[in-house]
Motif scaffolding. Structure first.
Motif, PDB file in Angstrom:
ATOM      1  N   ILE A  37      -1.624-120.661 -25.449  1.00 49.17           N
ATOM      2  CA  ILE A  37      -2.119-121.777 -24.190  1.00 49.17           C
ATOM      3  C   ILE A  37      -1.143-122.664 -23.978  1.00 49.17           C
ATOM      4  O   ILE A  37      -0.577-123.071 -22.929  1.00 49.17           O
ATOM      5  CB  ILE A  37      -3.380-122.477 -24.812  1.00 49.17           C
ATOM      6  N   TYR A  38      -0.272-123.134 -25.019  1.00 49.57           N
ATOM      7  CA  TYR A  38       1.008-123.728 -24.984  1.00 49.57           C
ATOM      8  C   TYR A  38       2.094-122.858 -25.417  1.00 49.57           C
ATOM      9  O   TYR A  38       1.875-122.064 -26.487  1.00 49.57           O
ATOM     10  CB  TYR A  38       0.962-125.260 -25.785  1.00 49.57           C
ATOM     11  N   THR A  39       3.342-123.332 -25.016  1.00 49.88           N
ATOM     12  CA  THR A  39       4.663-122.692 -25.489  1.00 49.88           C
ATOM     13  C   THR A  39       5.370-124.078 -26.356  1.00 49.88           C
ATOM     14  O   THR A  39       5.692-124.882 -25.750  1.00 49.88           O
ATOM     15  CB  THR A  39       5.496-122.235 -24.658  1.00 49.88           C
ATOM     16  N   GLN A  40       5.726-123.605 -27.861  1.00 46.31           N
ATOM     17  CA  GLN A  40       6.230-124.572 -28.649  1.00 46.31           C
ATOM     18  C   GLN A  40       7.694-125.037 -27.712  1.00 46.31           C
ATOM     19  O   GLN A  40       8.372-124.120 -27.326  1.00 46.31           O
ATOM     20  CB  GLN A  40       6.527-124.247 -30.030  1.00 46.31           C
ATOM     21  N   ASP A  41       8.121-126.151 -28.088  1.00 47.93           N
ATOM     22  CA  ASP A  41       9.599-126.615 -27.628  1.00 47.93           C
ATOM     23  C   ASP A  41      10.558-126.017 -28.568  1.00 47.93           C
ATOM     24  O   ASP A  41      11.646-125.777 -28.191  1.00 47.93           O
ATOM     25  CB  ASP A  41       9.632-128.227 -27.563  1.00 47.93           C
ATOM     26  N   GLU A  42      10.204-126.217 -29.813  1.00 40.70           N
ATOM     27  CA  GLU A  42      10.909-125.807 -30.925  1.00 40.70           C
ATOM     28  C   GLU A  42      10.144-124.941 -31.915  1.00 40.70           C
ATOM     29  O   GLU A  42       8.979-125.085 -32.158  1.00 40.70           O
ATOM     30  CB  GLU A  42      11.734-126.696 -31.461  1.00 40.70           C
ATOM     31  N   GLY A  43      10.903-123.993 -32.872  1.00 41.05           N
ATOM     32  CA  GLY A  43      10.012-123.373 -33.959  1.00 41.05           C
ATOM     33  C   GLY A  43       9.897-122.070 -33.709  1.00 41.05           C
ATOM     34  O   GLY A  43      10.039-121.440 -32.282  1.00 41.05           O
ATOM     35  N   THR A  44       9.617-121.383 -34.515  1.00 41.65           N
ATOM     36  CA  THR A  44       9.460-119.671 -34.368  1.00 41.65           C
ATOM     37  C   THR A  44       7.976-119.391 -35.113  1.00 41.65           C
ATOM     38  O   THR A  44       7.378-119.737 -35.874  1.00 41.65           O
ATOM     39  CB  THR A  44      10.581-119.098 -35.335  1.00 41.65           C
ATOM     40  N   SER A 103      -2.572-116.031 -23.637  1.00 44.89           N
ATOM     41  CA  SER A 103      -3.857-115.523 -24.442  1.00 44.89           C
ATOM     42  C   SER A 103      -3.921-114.141 -24.485  1.00 44.89           C
ATOM     43  O   SER A 103      -4.327-113.745 -25.332  1.00 44.89           O
ATOM     44  CB  SER A 103      -4.996-116.418 -24.134  1.00 44.89           C
ATOM     45  N   ARG A 104      -3.627-113.261 -23.308  1.00 37.67           N
ATOM     46  CA  ARG A 104      -3.715-112.021 -23.265  1.00 37.67           C
ATOM     47  C   ARG A 104      -2.951-111.286 -24.215  1.00 37.67           C
ATOM     48  O   ARG A 104      -3.199-110.450 -25.149  1.00 37.67           O
ATOM     49  CB  ARG A 104      -3.432-111.689 -21.985  1.00 37.67           C
ATOM     50  N   THR A 105      -1.325-112.019 -24.444  1.00 36.18           N
ATOM     51  CA  THR A 105      -0.529-111.409 -25.307  1.00 36.18           C
ATOM     52  C   THR A 105      -1.002-111.675 -26.808  1.00 36.18           C
ATOM     53  O   THR A 105      -0.852-110.718 -27.639  1.00 36.18           O
ATOM     54  CB  THR A 105       0.759-112.043 -25.042  1.00 36.18           C
ATOM     55  N   GLY A 160      -3.421-108.978 -31.953  1.00 35.07           N
ATOM     56  CA  GLY A 160      -4.595-109.334 -33.012  1.00 35.07           C
ATOM     57  C   GLY A 160      -4.842-110.749 -33.448  1.00 35.07           C
ATOM     58  O   GLY A 160      -5.407-110.848 -34.256  1.00 35.07           O
ATOM     59  N   ILE A 161      -4.566-111.668 -32.536  1.00 34.34           N
ATOM     60  CA  ILE A 161      -4.868-113.021 -32.772  1.00 34.34           C
ATOM     61  C   ILE A 161      -6.151-113.432 -31.852  1.00 34.34           C
ATOM     62  O   ILE A 161      -6.031-113.290 -30.728  1.00 34.34           O
ATOM     63  CB  ILE A 161      -3.748-113.969 -32.607  1.00 34.34           C
ATOM     64  N   SER A 162      -7.043-114.018 -32.248  1.00 37.76           N
ATOM     65  CA  SER A 162      -8.131-114.364 -31.438  1.00 37.76           C
ATOM     66  C   SER A 162      -8.555-115.656 -31.925  1.00 37.76           C
ATOM     67  O   SER A 162      -8.468-116.208 -33.199  1.00 37.76           O
ATOM     68  CB  SER A 162      -9.330-113.548 -31.945  1.00 37.76           C
TER      69      SER A 162
END
Length: 503
Positions: free
Chosen positions: A54-61, A74-76, A81-83
């Motif tokens: 839903i969001y994309t982080q600015d930093e981090g992995t 969310s489709r990805t 396998g994440i719900s």
């Protein structure tokens, strides 16, 4: 191969005016329940929204099964396998269970160039799925006929149908009875046995200590630490969540109830199997707690006082004079306000800003002779509410949906204080709110009672009733079973009255 199915490493996320996440990390093992805890506004939901695309982080992995991944939507996430099962469920109420379960991916059968939904296969797949996670629901039952716990079971089944190996559960028990909680825990244990990893967000300490294997605590967008649940106690969790010891869960009472303000005699609903012959009094400056089990009809009674439900009979007296309340407009005219049980469904206007939400119930006083709104006065009154109730927000034009649950609740309290009420009807005012925000809400309620406002407070939390009320009215199966003075009230006595009408 990594022992972790998921690693969120050094996640940072900034919104205009606020750093929601600051170098936060989370590691999740397969076949475990990992609790994520923190006060409202700590960043739990933001972190999970980064995981679910839903969001994309600015930093981090984000590392999944030992491999760094990018989750743009969310489709990805589902494909990986994440719900995520959100706190608020939004089923299509007019469609049946299996249609809700397979929405957007119905099995089809083809006849030449034509294709049709294969209802037989859809039912078979649904029954197989329900058997797998031990759910007993008729696939052809309308979703609108089901309880919250059954709708939640459908969401869990949906997650399993996506072959989810990670399921995020956000406040999954906030609207469940104790029996329904037990069934949910049974499902969770079944999922654990199949190797599914669960991230469990909750404010309920006793649940966390019972169901979780590990607990990660966040505070103000920062990672505080992760501990095995057996090393934690309720007091330790609270201290690490709020950054201080909370020796007092409730503020010292400073109100002094005075003369009778409201009297209700023989209130009876027009609906069968609802409340009947309910009588009680409310004094000026009093906090009258209302206890009872699910189905006791507590909410229905106070909604009747606010004109949302029709009465077959009964009388309401205010300042000794009989009044008639047939609508919320009548209730507001008599200076009665209602904070509803479900703030997201019947409280906030999520897409509107704080000014609009704060002034929604009192628009009349902001209109000039030409019928135009005085936006400057609306802004000033909202800023006063933000200041006096210590609402945390970047500014008054922030959308209310972006605030934490506790701050949303404060805006709703401010909305009704803006109508200058004498009586506040509060239905589960701290539901879904963390321990620190609860204390702030308690302080506000206590202060209002000290200023002479009268409060009727429904609560399903026994400690809250005992810690906040001057008297406690207990209902069971639509009947008022008794009123106990707080000085004489015990959990045993309250439960005795709450179950009296169920024999």
């Amino acid at each position: 191969m990594s022992e972790y199915i998921l690693e969120m490493q050094h996640i940072t996320k900034t919104f205009p005016g606020v750093k929601a996440l600051n170098d936060v990390s989370l590691k999740l093992r397969p076949g475990t329940v990992h609790a994520l805890m923190g006060e409202n506004g700590a960043g739990k939901s933001t972190l999970m929204k980064c995981l679910f695309g839903i969001y994309t982080q600015d930093e981090g992995t984000i590392v999944l099964n030992g491999e760094p991944v990018t989750i743009p939507d969310s489709r990805t996430a589902l494909d990986m396998g994440i719900s995520m099962i959100h706190q608020e469920l939004y089923p299509v109420l007019q469609r049946n269970v299996m249609e809700n379960l397979w929405l957007g991916r119905f099995p089809v059968k083809r006849f030449g160039p034509l294709s049709f939904v294969d209802h037989k296969k859809m039912k078979e797949d649904t029954m197989k799925l329900f058997e797998e996670i031990d759910v007993d629901i008729d696939p052809e039952e309308l979703a609108g006929h089901l309880s919250v716990s059954k709708l939640q079971s459908i969401e869990i089944a949906k997650a399993v149908s996506h072959k989810a190996r990670i399921i995020v559960m956000d406040e999954p028990t906030s609207s469940l009875t104790s029996d329904e909680v037990e069934h949910l825990f049974k499902i969770i244990n079944n999922l654990k046995a199949k190797g599914v990893a669960i991230i469990y967000i909750s404010h309920k300490m006793e649940e966390i200590l019972r169901i979780a294997d590990e607990v990660t605590i966040m505070r103000d967008g920062n990672y505080i630490g992760t501990w095995p649940s057996e090393e934690l106690t309720t007091d330790l969790i609270i201290k690490r969540m709020v950054g201080r010891e909370m020796t007092q869960l409730f503020p010292e009472k400073t109100n002094t109830p005075g003369e009778e303000l409201l009297r209700v005699e023989g209130l009876t609903s027009v609906r069968e199997n609802s409340f009947k012959d309910v009588s009680f009094t409310l004094r000026k400056g009093e906090i009258l707690g209302v206890g009872g089990l699910v189905g006791a009809q507590r909410t229905e009674v106070i909604e009747a006082l606010f004109g949302l439900r029709h009465l077959a009979k009964g009388k309401i007296f205010l300042h000794g004079k009989e009044i008639t309340i047939k609508s919320p407009r009548d209730a507001k005219k008599h200076r009665i306000a209602l904070l509803t049980e479900e703030r997201r469904a019947t409280g906030i206007f999520p897409m509107l800003n704080i000014v609009d939400n704060n002034t929604m119930a009192s628009m009349k006083k902001y209109r000039n002779k030409a019928g135009l709104l005085n936006d400057r006065l609306r802004e000033l009154d909202t800023k006063d509410g933000v200041s006096s109730l210590r609402i945390k927000t970047p500014d008054t034009h922030t959308r209310i949906q972006s605030l934490s649950g506790g701050n949303q609740q404060k805006v709703l309290i401010s909305r009704w204080l803006n109508t200058e009420p004498d009586i506040l009807l509060l239905d589960e005012p701290t539901r879904g709110i963390d321990v620190g925000a609860k204390y702030e809400i308690y302080t506000i309620i206590n202060r209002l009672a000290s200023e002479g406002k009268s409060v009727i407070m429904i609560s399903s939390e026994m400690a809250e009733l005992l810690g906040m009320s001057d008297r406690i009215m207990v209902m069971s199966n639509g009947l008022m079973e008794g009123i106990i003075d707080a000085s004489e009230a015990t959990e045993e006595r309250i439960m005795e009255l709450a179950t009296a009408g169920l024999v």
